[in-house]
Motif scaffolding. Structure first.
Motif, short mmCIF file in Angstrom:
data_model
loop_
_atom_site.label_atom_id
_atom_site.label_comp_id
_atom_site.label_asym_id
_atom_site.label_seq_id
_atom_site.Cartn_x
_atom_site.Cartn_y
_atom_site.Cartn_z
N ASP A 34 46.92 41.20 36.53
CA ASP A 34 48.23 40.15 36.63
C ASP A 34 47.39 38.85 37.41
N ASN A 35 46.94 39.28 38.74
CA ASN A 35 46.47 38.27 39.41
C ASN A 35 45.19 37.26 38.81
N ILE A 36 44.09 38.25 38.19
CA ILE A 36 43.13 37.62 37.50
C ILE A 36 43.38 36.71 36.40
N ALA A 37 44.69 37.18 35.78
CA ALA A 37 45.12 36.43 34.50
C ALA A 37 45.03 34.98 35.09
N GLY A 38 45.39 34.73 36.12
CA GLY A 38 45.65 33.45 36.95
C GLY A 38 44.41 32.39 36.70
N LEU A 39 43.14 33.10 36.15
CA LEU A 39 41.89 32.45 36.09
C LEU A 39 42.26 31.17 34.95
N THR A 40 43.03 31.46 34.04
CA THR A 40 43.38 30.37 32.99
C THR A 40 43.66 28.89 33.61
N GLU A 41 44.55 29.11 34.81
CA GLU A 41 44.90 27.99 35.41
C GLU A 41 43.87 27.47 36.27
N CYS A 42 42.63 28.08 36.48
CA CYS A 42 41.74 27.60 37.43
C CYS A 42 40.94 26.44 36.82
N ARG A 43 40.73 25.13 37.24
CA ARG A 43 39.94 24.26 36.63
C ARG A 43 38.61 24.17 37.42
N LEU A 44 38.46 24.68 38.71
CA LEU A 44 37.26 24.48 39.41
C LEU A 44 36.68 25.67 39.81
N LYS A 45 35.32 25.60 39.87
CA LYS A 45 34.65 26.84 40.12
C LYS A 45 35.01 27.47 41.53
N SER A 46 35.51 26.64 42.57
CA SER A 46 35.93 27.06 43.91
C SER A 46 37.18 27.68 43.68
N GLN A 47 37.97 27.48 42.70
CA GLN A 47 39.25 28.19 42.74
C GLN A 47 38.98 29.64 41.98
N VAL A 48 38.09 29.66 40.94
CA VAL A 48 37.71 31.10 40.53
C VAL A 48 36.95 31.78 41.57
N VAL A 49 36.35 31.57 42.29
CA VAL A 49 35.58 32.41 43.41
C VAL A 49 36.67 32.60 44.49
N GLY A 50 37.69 31.65 45.09
CA GLY A 50 38.72 31.84 45.81
C GLY A 50 39.57 33.08 45.17
N LEU A 51 39.83 32.97 43.76
CA LEU A 51 40.67 34.01 43.25
C LEU A 51 39.79 35.34 43.05
N LEU A 52 38.54 35.55 42.90
CA LEU A 52 37.85 36.63 42.57
C LEU A 52 37.16 37.26 43.83
N LYS A 53 37.02 36.67 44.84
CA LYS A 53 36.28 37.01 46.03
C LYS A 53 37.03 38.24 46.75
N LYS A 54 38.23 38.60 46.35
CA LYS A 54 38.96 39.65 47.26
C LYS A 54 38.77 41.10 46.32
N TYR A 55 38.05 40.81 45.27
CA TYR A 55 38.06 41.99 44.42
C TYR A 55 36.68 42.77 44.50
N ASP A 56 36.64 44.03 44.47
CA ASP A 56 35.23 44.60 44.58
C ASP A 56 34.65 44.66 42.93
N LEU A 57 33.29 44.85 42.98
CA LEU A 57 32.52 44.59 41.58
C LEU A 57 33.12 45.21 40.55
N GLU A 58 33.45 46.50 41.11
CA GLU A 58 33.92 47.43 40.17
C GLU A 58 35.36 46.86 39.16
N THR A 59 36.17 46.63 40.32
CA THR A 59 37.53 46.00 39.67
C THR A 59 37.25 44.92 38.84
N LEU A 60 36.40 44.10 39.08
CA LEU A 60 35.99 42.76 38.33
C LEU A 60 35.56 43.27 36.95
N ILE A 61 34.57 44.22 37.00
CA ILE A 61 33.91 44.69 35.71
C ILE A 61 35.18 45.44 34.89
N LEU A 62 35.83 46.00 35.39
CA LEU A 62 37.00 46.83 34.78
C LEU A 62 38.15 45.72 33.97
#
Ligand code: CTP
Length: 425
Positions: free
Chosen positions: A326-354
């Motif tokens: 649900d949180n990662i679906a919020g990426l559609t709202e991100c316009r800047l790379k920094s926003q993408v990084v801010g949203l994804l950095k709390k997840y581990d690599l495995e969660t991101l891949i899944l």
């Protein structure tokens, strides 16, 4: 040496199981010399006075002759193993030595027929005919093949045939073993055997796996071990397809099907592991299994992961996966790379891949970008540099560093000069 030691004590010694199967297969196919890494021996024919500790006694005697082998005794009087670890000549070699199991028919003193029947009983409690042959090592008749259940015929017909109808009910992990061997050896599953598999599945194997998890971890632990063997083998995809054809994925969860969507996700996962995991930081078989479990409806994931006794990190990941999605679906709202990084950095690599596997293409691209490039981006100035410029560590300092990184990601800052200018704004 082992057979000499056994003979000295008046015992018979046999190689059994997989080693016999592989020896016979290697004999049929002209291939590289066979390197056996795991040999199961069974001791049999001891007198009443000797006890079930014969295997342990023999292993102990052998260890004295081979002091560089490590001796492991499992259980008080059950089996023992000798391990030659990375011996330059032998590589690593396991030799398990067990005492013939005669739990069905306790037998009295030494008498050739009874002796034969105890090794026969030992073989009869095994899974497939091709795994239930023995090669006698001791004299008389050393080298004789004991093949009570026509394993050789099945080996030649290249088929997996189970020894008795209840085998899969008694031990559902044998379904997975059967599939693993069938795919690995290019064998078929004999039709009667297939019907026993289907019968066992229909009799509610999953409920049993889940239920027996509370009582004893044995069944789920063995199922996980089988899944590991399958999912780390190069033939894992074909094995999953065969398991699915047999409806055997139901042992993991009754709703699990290898549908087009799951296959697509598993294919994507392979590409991703090849691209991003050069350092092998990810346990591939486990992530394949997590992708399979993540494909289940959210309410089942945590329970299935717990039933299979996956590592805590995996259970946590799968339990929180739908929230992460649900949180990662919020990426559609991100316009800047920094926003993408801010949203994804709390997840581990495995969660991101899944998450990437289950996400629409634009989100998946952002995740790939983050994993492959953006997460490694660093600002041109670090904490030390800031201190040298006269800034004092503290909360504002941390925010400055974060802002600097965001500015770097977004292209506002690209070198030390522009970084200093950015800070002084
Ligand atoms: N076995 C069984 N039922 C099981 C597991 C094992 O009957 N659930 C028996 C089989 O006879 C098998 C032997 O125990 O041949 C040894 O098991 P294992 O070492 O796990 O397998 P191998 O057949 O030796 O195969 P592998 O090549 O994978 O080691």
């Amino acid at each position: 040496k082992a057979s000499q030691e056994a003979t000295k004590r008046g015992w018979h010694l046999y190689v059994v199981g997989g080693a016999v199967r592989d020896l016979l297969l290697a004999q049929n196919i002209q291939q590289e010399p066979l390197l056996l890494k795991d040999i199961d021996l069974v001791v049999d024919g001891f007198h009443e006075s000797a006890d079930a500790g014969a295997g342990v006694e023999l292993a102990t005697a052998l260890q004295k002759l081979y002091p560089n082998a490590r001796l492991d005794v499992h259980g008080a009087f059950q089996t023992a193993a000798l391990l030659w670890h990375k011996d330059p000549e032998l590589d690593s070699l396991w030799v398990d030595i067990a005492t013939a199991r005669t739990e069905f028919y306790p037998y009295p003193a030494a008498n050739p027929e009874v002796e034969a029947s105890s090794i026969r009983q030992d073989l009869y409690r095994r899974d497939f005919t091709i795994n239930a042959m023995a090669l006698r090592l001791t004299t008389p008749r050393a080298g004789e093949l004991l093949d009570y259940f026509n394993g050789l015929i099945d080996l030649e017909a290249r088929q997996m045939r189970v020894l008795h109808p209840n085998s899969f009910i008694e031990d559902p992990t044998r379904i997975y073993r059967g599939v693993r061997f069938a795919v690995r050896l290019g064998f078929t599953i004999e039709s009667q055997t297939e019907s026993y598999i289907r019968y066992a599945i229909n009799s509610g194997v999953y409920d049993r796996t889940a239920r027996e998890n509370n009582k004893t971890p044995a069944l789920s632990t063995r199922l996980k071990a089988e899944l590991k063997l399958i999912l780390e083998a190069p033939y894992w995809k074909r094995a999953l397809e065969l398991l699915d054809n047999l409806s055997a994925l139901q042992c993991i969860h009754p709703t699990l099907k290898l549908n087009v969507e799951l296959l697509r996700q598993l294919r994507l996962l392979e590409r991703c592991l090849q691209r991003f995991d050069n350092s092998q930081a990810i346990t591939h078989w486990l992530l394949r299994l997590e992708a399979i479990i993540a494909h289940l409806a959210p309410e089942f994931r945590s329970k299935v992961a717990t039933n299979l006794q996956l590592p805590d990190d995996s259970i946590k990941r799968l339990s929180h996966f739908s929230k992460a999605m649900d949180n990662i679906a919020g990426l559609t709202e991100c316009r800047l790379k920094s926003q993408v990084v801010g949203l994804l950095k709390k997840y581990d690599l495995e969660t991101l891949i899944l998450a990437a596997l289950q996400s629409q293409r634009s989100i998946r691209r952002s995740i790939w970008q983050y994993i492959s490039v953006w997460r490694f981006v660093q600002a041109p100035l670090n904490g030390n540099d800031l201190q040298k410029l006269g800034y004092k560590p503290g909360r504002a300092f941390k925010e400055m560093l974060d802002d600097l990184l965001a500015a770097t990601l977004d292209g506002v800052v690209n070198d030390r000069v522009s970084a200093e200018a950015f800070l002084s704004q």
